[in-house]
Write an enzyme that holds these catalytic residues in place. Structure first.
Site, PDB file in Angstrom:
ATOM      1  CG  ASP A   9      29.087   3.936 -43.987  1.00  0.00           C
ATOM      2  OD1 ASP A   9      30.108   4.087 -44.969  1.00  0.00           O
ATOM      3  OD2 ASP A   9      28.587   5.170 -43.815  1.00  0.00           O
ATOM      4  CB  CYS A  66      31.604   5.997 -42.088  1.00  0.00           C
ATOM      5  SG  CYS A  66      32.416   7.403 -41.168  1.00  0.00           S
ATOM      6  N   GLY A  67      32.273   7.351 -44.669  1.00  0.00           N
ATOM      7  CA  GLY A  67      32.533   8.516 -45.656  1.00  0.00           C
ATOM      8  C   GLY A  67      34.026   9.365 -45.330  1.00  0.00           C
ATOM      9  CB  THR A  68      33.932  12.108 -42.967  1.00  0.00           C
ATOM     10  OG1 THR A  68      32.847  11.517 -41.921  1.00  0.00           O
ATOM     11  CG2 THR A  68      33.270  12.954 -43.811  1.00  0.00           C
ATOM     12  N   GLY A  69      34.737   9.205 -41.691  1.00  0.00           N
ATOM     13  CA  GLY A  69      35.368   8.687 -40.315  1.00  0.00           C
ATOM     14  C   GLY A  69      34.664   9.283 -39.043  1.00  0.00           C
ATOM     15  N   GLY A  71      31.506  10.043 -38.067  1.00  0.00           N
ATOM     16  CA  GLY A  71      30.346   9.230 -37.520  1.00  0.00           C
ATOM     17  C   GLY A  71      30.952   8.055 -37.029  1.00  0.00           C
ATOM     18  CG  HIS A  99      51.243  11.933 -27.585  1.00  0.00           C
ATOM     19  ND1 HIS A  99      51.250  13.047 -27.597  1.00  0.00           N
ATOM     20  CD2 HIS A  99      52.258  11.161 -28.022  1.00  0.00           C
ATOM     21  CE1 HIS A  99      52.485  13.291 -28.012  1.00  0.00           C
ATOM     22  NE2 HIS A  99      53.239  12.217 -28.323  1.00  0.00           N
ATOM     23  NE  ARG A 133      54.603  14.633 -22.316  1.00  0.00           N
ATOM     24  CZ  ARG A 133      55.268  13.881 -23.334  1.00  0.00           C
ATOM     25  NH1 ARG A 133      56.083  12.943 -22.850  1.00  0.00           N
ATOM     26  NH2 ARG A 133      55.408  14.203 -24.659  1.00  0.00           N
ATOM     27  CG  HIS A 134      51.451  10.641 -23.426  1.00  0.00           C
ATOM     28  ND1 HIS A 134      51.145  11.896 -23.831  1.00  0.00           N
ATOM     29  CD2 HIS A 134      52.666  10.285 -23.649  1.00  0.00           C
ATOM     30  CE1 HIS A 134      52.062  12.301 -24.672  1.00  0.00           C
ATOM     31  NE2 HIS A 134      53.238  11.375 -24.443  1.00  0.00           N
TER      32      HIS A 134
HETATM   33  C1  RB5 Z   1      27.078   8.469 -45.621  1.00  0.00           C
HETATM   34  O1  RB5 Z   1      26.552   9.419 -46.602  1.00  0.00           O
HETATM   35  C2  RB5 Z   1      28.173   9.334 -44.531  1.00  0.00           C
HETATM   36  O2  RB5 Z   1      27.246  10.250 -43.890  1.00  0.00           O
HETATM   37  C3  RB5 Z   1      28.831   8.532 -43.793  1.00  0.00           C
HETATM   38  O3  RB5 Z   1      29.582   7.566 -44.485  1.00  0.00           O
HETATM   39  C4  RB5 Z   1      29.869   9.187 -42.751  1.00  0.00           C
HETATM   40  O4  RB5 Z   1      30.588  10.123 -43.502  1.00  0.00           O
HETATM   41  C5  RB5 Z   1      29.287   9.853 -41.529  1.00  0.00           C
HETATM   42  O5  RB5 Z   1      30.198  10.276 -40.614  1.00  0.00           O
END
Ligand code: RB5
Length: 160
Positions: A9, A66-69, A71, A99, A133-134
């Site tokens: 994104d 994405c911003g955090t990965g 979503g 694993h 095992r995995h």
């Molecule tokens: C966008 O602002 C942010 O919510 C998206 O990139 C992401 O971090 C969602 O998980």
């Protein structure tokens, strides 16, 4: 050399572009589903395309940013057959392959710089699944998926 589906994104496109350049330089074939600019978009639209490319076999692996990965990983893991792992360092990247046989890598573009992102990607691509095992544990994961797809209870041994 692998066929790799990429998606991001607006908060991840910059890191995606850095990873894409490295992947191309290193002989991988890329399916880039976008986005291609910092214009705000919705991450599920991109995660879905990458996850479906991996689940259908069009791509061997997927990489989502994405911003955090978070979503991206949440969305990709809704698609049957996808095992998306959110990784923040080379250790989690290696173990997600050894694993969990992760077939999609999720990264946080607002947390992970391009050098670290590349280290994570290199480790992730270079680490084989350990099996053993995995294999049994992933079998259980697939069974849970089947159970919910069928909308019915399935016994732990897989019998209906
Ligand atoms: C966008 O602002 C942010 O919510 C998206 O990139 C992401 O971090 C969602 O998980």
């Amino acid at each position: 050399m692998k066929v790799i589906a990429l998606g991001a994104d607006h908060a991840g496109w910059e890191l995606k572009e850095a990873l894409k350049a490295w992947l191309i330089e290193n002989g991988h074939q890329i399916l880039d589903f976008g986005t291609h600019s910092p214009e705000p978009v919705d991450y599920p639209d991109y995660a879905l395309q990458v996850a479906e490319a991996v689940a259908s076999g069009k791509a061997e692996r997927g990489v989502l940013v994405c911003g955090t990965g978070i979503g991206m990983a949440m969305t990709a893991n809704k698609v049957p057959g996808v095992r998306a792992a959110l990784c923040s360092d080379p250790f989690t990247a290696r173990v997600s392959r050894e694993h969990n046989d992760a077939n999609v890598l999720a990264l946080g573009g607002r947390l992970t710089g391009s050098e670290l992102g590349l280290d994570i990607l290199r480790m992730w691509l270079g680490s084989p699944f350990s099996g053993g095992r995995h294999e049994r544990r992933l079998g259980k994961l697939a069974q849970i998926e089947r159970r919910h797809l069928q909308g019915r209870e399935e016994e732990p041994d897989g019998s209906p």
